[in-house]
Design an enzyme around this catalytic site. Structure first.
Site, PDB file in Angstrom:
ATOM      1  N   LYS A   3     -62.433 -34.894 -32.949  1.00  0.00           N
ATOM      2  CA  LYS A   3     -63.684 -34.526 -32.291  1.00  0.00           C
ATOM      3  C   LYS A   3     -63.443 -33.455 -31.234  1.00  0.00           C
ATOM      4  CE  LYS A   3     -67.966 -34.605 -31.026  1.00  0.00           C
ATOM      5  NZ  LYS A   3     -68.975 -33.965 -31.872  1.00  0.00           N
ATOM      6  N   SER A  10     -65.536  -7.126 -36.493  1.00  0.00           N
ATOM      7  CA  SER A  10     -65.523  -8.576 -36.634  1.00  0.00           C
ATOM      8  C   SER A  10     -66.883  -9.071 -37.139  1.00  0.00           C
ATOM      9  CB  SER A  10     -65.137  -9.215 -35.305  1.00  0.00           C
ATOM     10  OG  SER A  10     -64.524 -10.460 -35.519  1.00  0.00           O
TER      11      SER A  10
END
Length: 348
Positions: free
Chosen positions: A229, A177
């Site tokens: 948000k 990763s």
């Protein structure tokens, strides 16, 4: 009883004075250390270490009489070398051109990739002295972590690539990763046969306690400015719209990850390897994820011929106050903060 009471009071006063003095001393030392450099660069002559080890092994295999003769010959040799060096220093001469150098760095990455703060110092140090014939080997070990941390770590390695300094990444255990995001910047990747390579994907998870809190008649209010948000929350009630937006963000991050790997290694069939799967070193070679199967030890030994191996490590100093107090509360706060942040940030 009165005597014991007075004695106890006396001990309490002494203990109070000692503790007060210790606290003041720690504060003074901590303030002094703030003015000092936060870390130091440590240089290790790896070539010399290997030569010494080889010599030590060779001598150990000799019998007692041969060892005695060898030590005698070494003393004579060192005297002659010291005399020659002294005479050479007195004469005017051009400085010898040093051998090409291989700068060896180490990166053992954690989830938040905080090790990048040392990596950036090491890369800067190498760039300050590296010549065109020099190269860098990074011994890398990381299962990945937060996107922004490993993105910055990859950018630090990109600085070497931009300056045309050959970079080889050696993976003995794992570069998955975010770890592979770093590795793919290299001109060459060498992986041990059973090292874990790949995992080009993105994951994020977060627990939600909203139903539990509702059963306890506990309300949670979350106020935001901006429609997205906060998409998913730990305590509030999540919506399908928020989940969809969260998944979109993960997909966007995955596309950026894939694009970066493809740019660094154009020959890769990116759609085939960017499934989130991982492979062992020998399998990764067949997939084109690495260039060679082998250990970092064999790699460095192969580079020693005609070159000088130099280990570069930037050591950060811990504050004396942190070492002295070892605040459990502060550690718990940091752990909780990281846990909450990980729920909102995708991981590579």
């Amino acid at each position: 009883m009165e005597l014991l009471s007075e004695y106890g009071l006396f001990l309490a006063k002494i203990a109070t004075v000692v503790i007060a003095i210790a606290v003041i001393a720690v504060l003074i030392v901590n303030l002094t250390q703030r003015k000092r450099q936060r870390g130091e660069l440590r240089i290790t002559r790896l070539s010399e270490q290997y030569t010494d080890m080889k010599e030590e092994m060779s001598v150990a295999l000799l019998d007692a009489h041969e060892q005695k003769l060898w030590h005698k010959a070494q003393k004579k040799k060192h005297k002659l070398e010291a005399k020659a060096a002294k005479q050479k220093a007195k004469q005017e001469h051009r400085p010898e051109v040093p051998k090409p150098r291989v700068y060896v760095l180490d990166f053992k990455g954690s989830m938040d990739a905080h090790e990048v703060s040392s990596l950036r110092e090491e890369v800067t140090a190498v760039l300050a002295v590296a010549r065109a014939e020099d190269q860098v080997v990074l011994r890398l070990e990381s299962p990945g972590g937060v996107v922004h941390g490993y993105g910055l770590a990859s950018s630090q390695l990109q600085r070497l690539r931009d300056k045309q300094i050959p970079l080889t990444v050696a993976v003995d255990k794992v570069a998955a990763s975010g770890g592979y995001m770093m590795a793919c910047v290299a001109d060459k990747i060498v992986a041990a046969p059973f090292s874990i390579i790949g995992s080009i994907g993105v994951v994020a998870q977060i627990p939600n306690f909203n139903r539990f809190l509702k059963n306890k008649d506990i309300d949670v209010e979350l106020h935001t400015a901006g429609q997205y948000k906060r998409t998913l929350t730990l305590l509030g009630e999540n919506t399908e719209e928020g989940r969809q937006k969260f998944r979109e963000d993960l997909n966007d991050t995955h596309q950026l990850f894939k694009g970066f790997v493809k740019e660094m290694r154009p020959s890769l069939d990116i759609d085939q390897v960017a499934t989130g799967e991982h492979w062992y070193g020998t399998q990764a070679l067949d997939k084109g994820l690495v260039d060679q199967v082998g250990t970092s030890d064999d790699l460095l030994l192969s580079l020693m011929e005609g070159r000088e191996l130099v280990g570069v490590r930037y050591m950060r100093r811990k504050k004396l106050m942190d070492r002295f107090t070892n605040s459990a509360a502060e550690s718990a706060d940091r752990l909780l903060l990281r846990w909450l942040q990980r729920g909102q940030k995708p991981l590579l």
